[in-house]
Design a protein around this motif. Sequence first.
Motif, PDB file in Angstrom:
ATOM      1  N   THR A 312       0.852  -1.191   0.000  1.00 11.83           N
ATOM      2  CA  THR A 312       0.000   0.000   0.000  1.00 11.83           C
ATOM      3  C   THR A 312       0.887   1.240   0.000  1.00 11.83           C
ATOM      4  O   THR A 312       1.786   1.363   0.853  1.00 11.83           O
ATOM      5  CB  THR A 312      -0.922   0.010   1.219  1.00 11.83           C
ATOM      6  N   VAL A 313       0.642   2.129  -0.956  1.00 14.44           N
ATOM      7  CA  VAL A 313       1.439   3.350  -1.088  1.00 14.44           C
ATOM      8  C   VAL A 313       0.539   4.559  -0.845  1.00 14.44           C
ATOM      9  O   VAL A 313      -0.552   4.663  -1.431  1.00 14.44           O
ATOM     10  CB  VAL A 313       2.081   3.450  -2.490  1.00 14.44           C
ATOM     11  N   HIS A 314       0.978   5.452   0.059  1.00 12.31           N
ATOM     12  CA  HIS A 314       0.246   6.695   0.294  1.00 12.31           C
ATOM     13  C   HIS A 314       0.728   7.750  -0.698  1.00 12.31           C
ATOM     14  O   HIS A 314       1.908   8.125  -0.706  1.00 12.31           O
ATOM     15  CB  HIS A 314       0.462   7.189   1.730  1.00 12.31           C
ATOM     16  N   VAL A 315      -0.197   8.165  -1.559  1.00 17.57           N
ATOM     17  CA  VAL A 315       0.111   9.198  -2.549  1.00 17.57           C
ATOM     18  C   VAL A 315      -0.380  10.542  -1.990  1.00 17.57           C
ATOM     19  O   VAL A 315      -1.579  10.735  -1.786  1.00 17.57           O
ATOM     20  CB  VAL A 315      -0.575   8.898  -3.891  1.00 17.57           C
ATOM     21  N   GLU A 316       0.570  11.420  -1.753  1.00 19.04           N
ATOM     22  CA  GLU A 316       0.232  12.727  -1.180  1.00 19.04           C
ATOM     23  C   GLU A 316       0.307  13.785  -2.275  1.00 19.04           C
ATOM     24  O   GLU A 316       1.298  13.844  -3.013  1.00 19.04           O
ATOM     25  CB  GLU A 316       1.200  13.055  -0.040  1.00 19.04           C
ATOM     26  N   VAL A 317      -0.740  14.588  -2.386  1.00 14.03           N
ATOM     27  CA  VAL A 317      -0.802  15.594  -3.459  1.00 14.03           C
ATOM     28  C   VAL A 317      -0.845  16.991  -2.871  1.00 14.03           C
ATOM     29  O   VAL A 317      -1.170  17.203  -1.689  1.00 14.03           O
ATOM     30  CB  VAL A 317      -2.037  15.365  -4.354  1.00 14.03           C
ATOM     31  N   ASP A 318      -0.533  17.948  -3.695  1.00 13.51           N
ATOM     32  CA  ASP A 318      -0.599  19.361  -3.328  1.00 13.51           C
ATOM     33  C   ASP A 318      -1.393  20.065  -4.417  1.00 13.51           C
ATOM     34  O   ASP A 318      -1.034  20.032  -5.587  1.00 13.51           O
ATOM     35  CB  ASP A 318       0.815  19.937  -3.238  1.00 13.51           C
ATOM     36  N   LYS A 319      -2.515  20.666  -4.004  1.00 10.41           N
ATOM     37  CA  LYS A 319      -3.314  21.414  -4.971  1.00 10.41           C
ATOM     38  C   LYS A 319      -3.921  22.632  -4.285  1.00 10.41           C
ATOM     39  O   LYS A 319      -3.867  22.778  -3.067  1.00 10.41           O
ATOM     40  CB  LYS A 319      -4.412  20.541  -5.559  1.00 10.41           C
ATOM     41  N   GLN A 320      -4.516  23.512  -5.054  1.00  8.08           N
ATOM     42  CA  GLN A 320      -5.062  24.763  -4.536  1.00  8.08           C
ATOM     43  C   GLN A 320      -6.117  24.454  -3.472  1.00  8.08           C
ATOM     44  O   GLN A 320      -7.069  23.714  -3.706  1.00  8.08           O
ATOM     45  CB  GLN A 320      -5.674  25.586  -5.669  1.00  8.08           C
ATOM     46  N   GLY A 321      -5.890  25.072  -2.281  1.00  7.57           N
ATOM     47  CA  GLY A 321      -6.844  24.857  -1.189  1.00  7.57           C
ATOM     48  C   GLY A 321      -6.580  23.557  -0.435  1.00  7.57           C
ATOM     49  O   GLY A 321      -7.193  23.304   0.593  1.00  7.57           O
ATOM     50  N   ASP A 322      -5.696  22.727  -0.962  1.00  5.28           N
ATOM     51  CA  ASP A 322      -5.378  21.450  -0.308  1.00  5.28           C
ATOM     52  C   ASP A 322      -6.639  20.717   0.118  1.00  5.28           C
ATOM     53  O   ASP A 322      -6.812  20.329   1.268  1.00  5.28           O
ATOM     54  CB  ASP A 322      -4.463  21.679   0.892  1.00  5.28           C
ATOM     55  N   GLU A 323      -7.602  20.550  -0.837  1.00  2.00           N
ATOM     56  CA  GLU A 323      -8.866  19.886  -0.525  1.00  2.00           C
ATOM     57  C   GLU A 323      -8.621  18.419  -0.208  1.00  2.00           C
ATOM     58  O   GLU A 323      -7.785  17.760  -0.796  1.00  2.00           O
ATOM     59  CB  GLU A 323      -9.807  20.016  -1.730  1.00  2.00           C
ATOM     60  N   LYS A 324      -9.373  17.856   0.703  1.00  2.00           N
ATOM     61  CA  LYS A 324      -9.254  16.466   1.108  1.00  2.00           C
ATOM     62  C   LYS A 324     -10.613  15.803   1.044  1.00  2.00           C
ATOM     63  O   LYS A 324     -11.634  16.440   1.252  1.00  2.00           O
ATOM     64  CB  LYS A 324      -8.680  16.359   2.518  1.00  2.00           C
ATOM     65  N   ASP A 325     -10.577  14.577   0.743  1.00  4.45           N
ATOM     66  CA  ASP A 325     -11.791  13.758   0.691  1.00  4.45           C
ATOM     67  C   ASP A 325     -11.966  13.083   2.045  1.00  4.45           C
ATOM     68  O   ASP A 325     -11.244  12.145   2.387  1.00  4.45           O
ATOM     69  CB  ASP A 325     -11.680  12.703  -0.407  1.00  4.45           C
ATOM     70  N   ALA A 326     -12.910  13.587   2.823  1.00  5.09           N
ATOM     71  CA  ALA A 326     -13.101  13.066   4.183  1.00  5.09           C
ATOM     72  C   ALA A 326     -13.484  11.597   4.170  1.00  5.09           C
ATOM     73  O   ALA A 326     -13.038  10.814   5.008  1.00  5.09           O
ATOM     74  CB  ALA A 326     -14.176  13.888   4.908  1.00  5.09           C
ATOM     75  N   GLU A 327     -14.307  11.190   3.228  1.00  3.21           N
ATOM     76  CA  GLU A 327     -14.763   9.806   3.177  1.00  3.21           C
ATOM     77  C   GLU A 327     -13.597   8.865   2.933  1.00  3.21           C
ATOM     78  O   GLU A 327     -13.469   7.826   3.584  1.00  3.21           O
ATOM     79  CB  GLU A 327     -15.800   9.641   2.066  1.00  3.21           C
ATOM     80  N   GLU A 328     -12.689   9.266   1.984  1.00  4.85           N
ATOM     81  CA  GLU A 328     -11.556   8.401   1.695  1.00  4.85           C
ATOM     82  C   GLU A 328     -10.587   8.371   2.853  1.00  4.85           C
ATOM     83  O   GLU A 328     -10.000   7.344   3.171  1.00  4.85           O
ATOM     84  CB  GLU A 328     -10.864   8.878   0.436  1.00  4.85           C
ATOM     85  N   THR A 329     -10.411   9.521   3.542  1.00  5.08           N
ATOM     86  CA  THR A 329      -9.531   9.554   4.701  1.00  5.08           C
ATOM     87  C   THR A 329     -10.033   8.606   5.770  1.00  5.08           C
ATOM     88  O   THR A 329      -9.274   7.878   6.404  1.00  5.08           O
ATOM     89  CB  THR A 329      -9.441  10.982   5.258  1.00  5.08           C
ATOM     90  N   ASP A 330     -11.332   8.572   5.960  1.00  2.00           N
ATOM     91  CA  ASP A 330     -11.898   7.667   6.964  1.00  2.00           C
ATOM     92  C   ASP A 330     -11.662   6.214   6.589  1.00  2.00           C
ATOM     93  O   ASP A 330     -11.355   5.372   7.437  1.00  2.00           O
ATOM     94  CB  ASP A 330     -13.399   7.930   7.105  1.00  2.00           C
ATOM     95  N   GLU A 331     -11.816   5.902   5.290  1.00  8.06           N
ATOM     96  CA  GLU A 331     -11.647   4.525   4.846  1.00  8.06           C
ATOM     97  C   GLU A 331     -10.210   4.062   4.997  1.00  8.06           C
ATOM     98  O   GLU A 331      -9.952   2.899   5.264  1.00  8.06           O
ATOM     99  CB  GLU A 331     -12.084   4.381   3.392  1.00  8.06           C
ATOM    100  N   SER A 332      -9.255   5.025   4.806  1.00 12.16           N
ATOM    101  CA  SER A 332      -7.855   4.631   4.849  1.00 12.16           C
ATOM    102  C   SER A 332      -7.298   4.600   6.261  1.00 12.16           C
ATOM    103  O   SER A 332      -6.215   4.091   6.491  1.00 12.16           O
ATOM    104  CB  SER A 332      -7.016   5.583   3.987  1.00 12.16           C
TER     105      SER A 332
END
Length: 518
Positions: A312-332
């Motif tokens: 399992t690889v954690h892919v960390e991204v950087d984008k405007q506003g640094d939006e995050k998907d709460a649902e996916e964070t919970d699943e992971s």
Amino acid sequence: MDKLMNRSWVMKIIALLLAFMLYLSVNLDDGASSSNKFLNRSSSANTGVETLTDVPVQVSYNEKNRIVRGVPDTVIMTLEGPKNILAQTKLQKDYQAYIDLDNLSLGQHRVKVQYRNISDNLNVVVKPDIVNVTIEERDSKQFSVEASYDKNKVKNGYEAGEATVSPRAVTVTGASSQLDQVAYVKAIIDLDNASKTVTKQATVVALDKNLNKLNVTVQPETVNVTIPVKNISKKVPIDVIQEGTPGDGVNITKLEPKTNTVKIIGPSDSLEKIDKIDNIPVDVTGITKSKYIKVNVPVPDGIDSVSPKQITVHVEVDKQGDEKDAEETDESADETKSFKNLPVSLTGQSSKYTYELLSPTSVDADVKGPKSDLDKLTKSGISLSANVGNLSAGEHTVPIIINSPDSVTSTLSTKQAKVRVTAKKQSGTNDEQTDKETSGSTSDKETKPDTGTGSGSGTNPGTGNSGDSTDKPSEETDTPEDNTDTPTDNTETGDDSSNQSDENSTPVDGQTDNTSGN
């Protein structure tokens, strides 16, 4: 007289008498012929033929000092005569075919196959009736026994070691000419996809240089053969690289595997050539937010398998506003699940000892990992073991090893088990000596236990690898320098009794990564 003979009536009487005599002669011949035909038909009706197949041939000779070759095992006997005698002979079955060699000298002879217990009223034909036999002196010699087995017949990822044979020598008895042809004395073993040490009784055969079996006797006829079969593995670091293009306005800032090493399994010569698995591609095509991605680990050339097969690889991204998907964070996010009263089993037991697990007989475990993996995990997917392979008589404390899926880490309520080892009584001095020699031979060939994060065999209680969970990520990473300086830390051998299949669970070395990284 001449006057009488000249009279016609006298000549007629003489002619009549001659004719009558001729008539009687013909009829008497016909009657005799008819009588003979009747007698022949009567005799034929009471006569029969019986063929006896596979009649064993008995041989009379000095068996203590001589060997005889060339005598057939069986012959065919054809019997002809009165049917009642044939029937009686066949029913009683006391007829015999035999060859008498008692008074013959050493060398080659042509001898007749004789028979007995058959009525003189029967005609007997024996096939073959003459045989060529060779009479030689009986001799005996001792030969060392060699175990014969195909090392490639073991399970993939395993390696067969050197076999031990007990007893190591046998006595071969036969004709001197046969003993001179003995080139090999072998105990043949089929490994049959073995994944743990094989111990079998094998029949001993004597072979000539062309591997033809010789007609000799071997004493003892069987020997005990033990062939160590060990799992050959090595832990190597991994490296991942980005593949594909993320979504618009998104930059990949980090690719972080949850594990930094994997275990490779294969032949020892192939393991020596591999120090790292790098450039494992992680497809980030279209990614717009940070997420976890499962990636297959490639199997290097010459290697049988890799464990774990996926990382399992954690892919960390950087984008405007640094939006995050709460649902996916919970699943992971990782969660913890508890398992109570998991039984502890003993592995690596020797036939020379008896073993008793004193405490504990069961252990509780807290398992941590992704929620999706924990939901699938049941009690049957976790096993606990304590390796007693190198223990001598007495009481010992050994580490408890946990085998569980790669994606989780585990913490045990008790990390060590107490075991009592008792030596079995030996049957005699020779047996004790043989056991000591065998034990010493085996221990000399064993690979030194892992002194790093833990060995799959569980034979190094000093490592502390007993399912403990510690926050030491640096212990999970085996650098190439470590592989070079201390190759024994990365090469692991062990009995299959403490390993699990790659498909269903992590081998012990892989589990070491999980337990040490919790």
